[in-house]
Every structure is written in structure tokens, then in C-alpha cells.
Design a protein around this motif. Structure first.
Motif, PDB file in Angstrom:
ATOM      1  N   ARG A  83       0.850  -1.190   0.000  1.00  0.00           N
ATOM      2  CA  ARG A  83       0.000   0.000   0.000  1.00  0.00           C
ATOM      3  C   ARG A  83       0.888   1.243   0.000  1.00  0.00           C
ATOM      4  N   PRO A  84       0.328   2.423  -0.312  1.00  0.00           N
ATOM      5  CA  PRO A  84       1.139   3.645  -0.237  1.00  0.00           C
ATOM      6  C   PRO A  84       1.693   3.855   1.175  1.00  0.00           C
ATOM      7  N   LEU A  85       3.006   4.032   1.270  1.00  0.00           N
ATOM      8  CA  LEU A  85       3.646   4.176   2.578  1.00  0.00           C
ATOM      9  C   LEU A  85       5.018   4.787   2.421  1.00  0.00           C
ATOM     10  N   VAL A  86       5.588   5.191   3.558  1.00  0.00           N
ATOM     11  CA  VAL A  86       6.991   5.553   3.616  1.00  0.00           C
ATOM     12  C   VAL A  86       7.626   4.695   4.694  1.00  0.00           C
ATOM     13  N   CYS A  87       8.777   4.128   4.385  1.00  0.00           N
ATOM     14  CA  CYS A  87       9.502   3.265   5.315  1.00  0.00           C
ATOM     15  C   CYS A  87      10.872   3.880   5.581  1.00  0.00           C
ATOM     16  N   LEU A  88      11.140   4.257   6.822  1.00  0.00           N
ATOM     17  CA  LEU A  88      12.429   4.795   7.218  1.00  0.00           C
ATOM     18  C   LEU A  88      13.283   3.655   7.757  1.00  0.00           C
ATOM     19  N   VAL A  89      14.351   3.330   7.056  1.00  0.00           N
ATOM     20  CA  VAL A  89      15.246   2.269   7.506  1.00  0.00           C
ATOM     21  C   VAL A  89      16.263   2.873   8.469  1.00  0.00           C
ATOM     22  N   LEU A  90      16.336   2.307   9.657  1.00  0.00           N
ATOM     23  CA  LEU A  90      17.191   2.861  10.708  1.00  0.00           C
ATOM     24  C   LEU A  90      18.419   2.004  10.976  1.00  0.00           C
TER      25      LEU A  90
END
Length: 297
Positions: free
Chosen positions: A47-54
Motif C-alpha cells: 500500500r502507499p507508505l513511507v519506510c524509514l530504515v534505521l
């Protein structure tokens, strides 16, 4: 800033994660993820999203386009699209950690009006780039809010709104803006995708999907492929196969039961298409998954 966000997310997910490493938060659409080892391929309709990889790294493929993103990067998905993902770097000492926020079309539409932003071609529905400092800052304050449960229902909406604002102001703002226009092509296609998700096991004529999208069948077919990289029939087929795989691997269903449950009338056809998508026939993949589970037990 990034290190502080990493520590905050790590503390939350370690205290709240379920058996799969996912910790949902009281903020609608906000999830944290922790994985302690590299994973196999994961097939899904994102789905539309933003994923911040930490921490750690992940590889995502959509059609012919592939992205590997690392700590400090963000993955942005601006449409319902089929993806194949795999976590590449993760260990008990340095687990893969990420923060995921579903993009909210209502918030985006409101901000576009206030920002006087105009529609523009969005390009690929998946992209990766270094996380902007303003996005990290808003994400940190949103995570810190979770330490004050009484404040969450009062304050979370404005922080989610701010995070959306900085995403719109960033380098991929044009792609995100597409979600804020109800009569835009992306949102029209999204209405058809919602129907496909809800009724994927049923026959769905293109004419019905096109009517939901408010397009002619020929125009709908073209725009659907532009947005999702698949035809409507291919999209429905992937939904069926992904759900069938889940039924077999998670709930123990056999191949014929799973095939009929997702709308197939022919088990041989299901087996052929399953193997074409996942690389193994359903019975063999199920046996392999069970063997791996017994070995790790």
C-alpha cells in the motif's frame, strides 16, 4: 538525530513486537519492525507508505525495477503495487529496524490545497532516497509521543500531518501529491484496486472495474498498468496467489483447498501459476517451509 530515532524505535519495538517482529503503535498507520536475521523473499501487494530504515538493509523489487536501501534511507511507495522484498542485513546484535507510516490521501489532499501545490507526473510508484532531516525529526517526535499515552489521541494527528508536509516538500513530493487528487489517475485506479482487494476471489469484469474508476475500459486498462505495472487480470492473479500461499504456509491448508478458496476452478492451473510466480510448486514449497521450521525449532 538519526541515532536518537534509532534508539527510540529500538526501545519501542523490543518492548512491543509480536512473534513476527512487528510492533503496531496507537498511532493509526504507524508501525515499527524488527528482524534479527536475513529473510527469504516476501511477496505482497504494498500500500502507499513511507519506510524509514534505521538499521540493516532491505532489497525491494517491483517488475524490472530493484532498490536496495540501507540505514538512513527511506523507501517510498505511492500506489498499490506488487513487490518482492528481502531483508539482507540483520543480526541479533544489530537487527534490521524500520519505521513505517501509511500515507494518508486525506491529509495529503488538505496539505496540497494549503501549499497551493499542483498535480504533476509522479513517475515510478516506488523509489528510495536518503531520509530528509525534517522527516527524521518529525518521526522522532511522533515516536517520543508514545511514551505519553494520554497525549497520543490529542497530539498525534498534527505530528502525522507535519511528517506528511515534509515528505511533500521533499524530492519526491510530486509523486506523493498524486495521492491527494481524488479525480487523478492514481486515485481512480486506487478505487479499482480496493475492489480487487475486497473481491479478488470473484470474477471481476474489466467493465465493472473501469466503471468504479470512472474511465472507459481501454483508458482504464492503460492507466491501471501505468500505476501498478500490471494488467487488472495479472493484479488479481497475484492477489490470489499471495493469499493462497499465506493459507498454505500460515494456516496449513493443502494446495487444492487454497486454490478453491482464492477463486481457482482448476488445481493444475493453480499449480502452474503458483510455480511460475514463486519458483516451486505449492506442495514442494509447503514441505520445504515445514522442514525449515522443524530445523529451527
Amino acid at each position: 538525530m538519526t541515532e536518537t530515532l534509532l534508539a527510540t524505535v529500538r526501545r519501542y519495538v523490543e518492548a512491543n513486537a509480536d512473534a513476527t517482529g512487528i510492533a503496531r503503535t496507537p498511532v493509526p498507520g504507524l508501525t515499527t519492525i524488527r528482524t534479527t536475521q536475513p529473510t527469504g523473499l516476501d511477496y505482497m501487494i504494498a500500500r502507499p507508505l513511507v519506510c524509514l530504515v534505521l538499521q540493516g538493509s532491505k532489497h525491494v523489487t517491483m517488475g524490472a525495477n530493484s532498490f536496495t536501501f540501507h540505514a538512513g534511507d527511506s523507501l517510498l511507495i505511492t500506489a498499490d503495487v506488487p513487490t518482492v522484498s528481502q531483508i539482507l542485513e540483520a543480526s541479533p546484535e544489530a537487527p534490521y529496524l524500520s519505521l513505517v507510516l501509511d500515507l494518508n490521501p486525506v491529509v495529503i489532499a488538505e496539505l496540497c490545497v494549503e501549499m497551493q501545490a499542483t498535480a504533476a507526473p509522479g513517475g515510478l510508484p516506488i523509489r528510495s532516497a536518503p531520509t530528509d532531516s525534517e522527516v527524521s525529526d518529525a518521526a522522532l517526535r511522533l515516536m517520543r509521543l508514545l511514551d505519553r499515552p494520554a497525549a497520543v489521541p490529542v497530539l498525534h494527528a498534527q505530528l502525522v500531518r507535519e511528517l506528511h508536509y515534509w515528505l511533500l516538500e521533499g524530492r519526491h513530493g510530486a509523486a506523493i501529491r498524486q495521492l491527494g487528487y481524488p479525480d487523478g489517475q492514481a486515485q481512480r485506479v486506487a478505487r479499482a484496486v480496493a475492489l480487487l482487494r475486497a473481491e479478488f476471489a470473484q470474477p471481476l469484469p474489466v467493465d465493472r472495474l473501469a466503471a468504479i474508476a470512472g474511465m472507459s475500459p481501454s483508458s482504464f486498462h492503460q492507466h491501471f498498468r501505468n500505476v501498478t505495472s500490471l494488467s487488472p487480470l495479472q493484479f488479481q492473479k497475484q492477489l490470489r496467489l499471495i493469499e493462497a500461499r499465506r493459507l498454505m504456509l500460515s494456516e496449513g491448508a493443502n494446495a487444492s483447498t487454497a486454490a478453491y478458496a482464492v477463486g481457482y476452478e482448476s488445481v493444475p492451473q493453480f499449480t502452474r501459476e503458483y510455480r511460475r510466480m514463486f519458483g516451486l510448486p505449492p506442495a514442494q514449497e509447503t514441505q520445504t517451509a515445514r522442514s525449515l521450521t522443524l530445523e529451527s525449532a
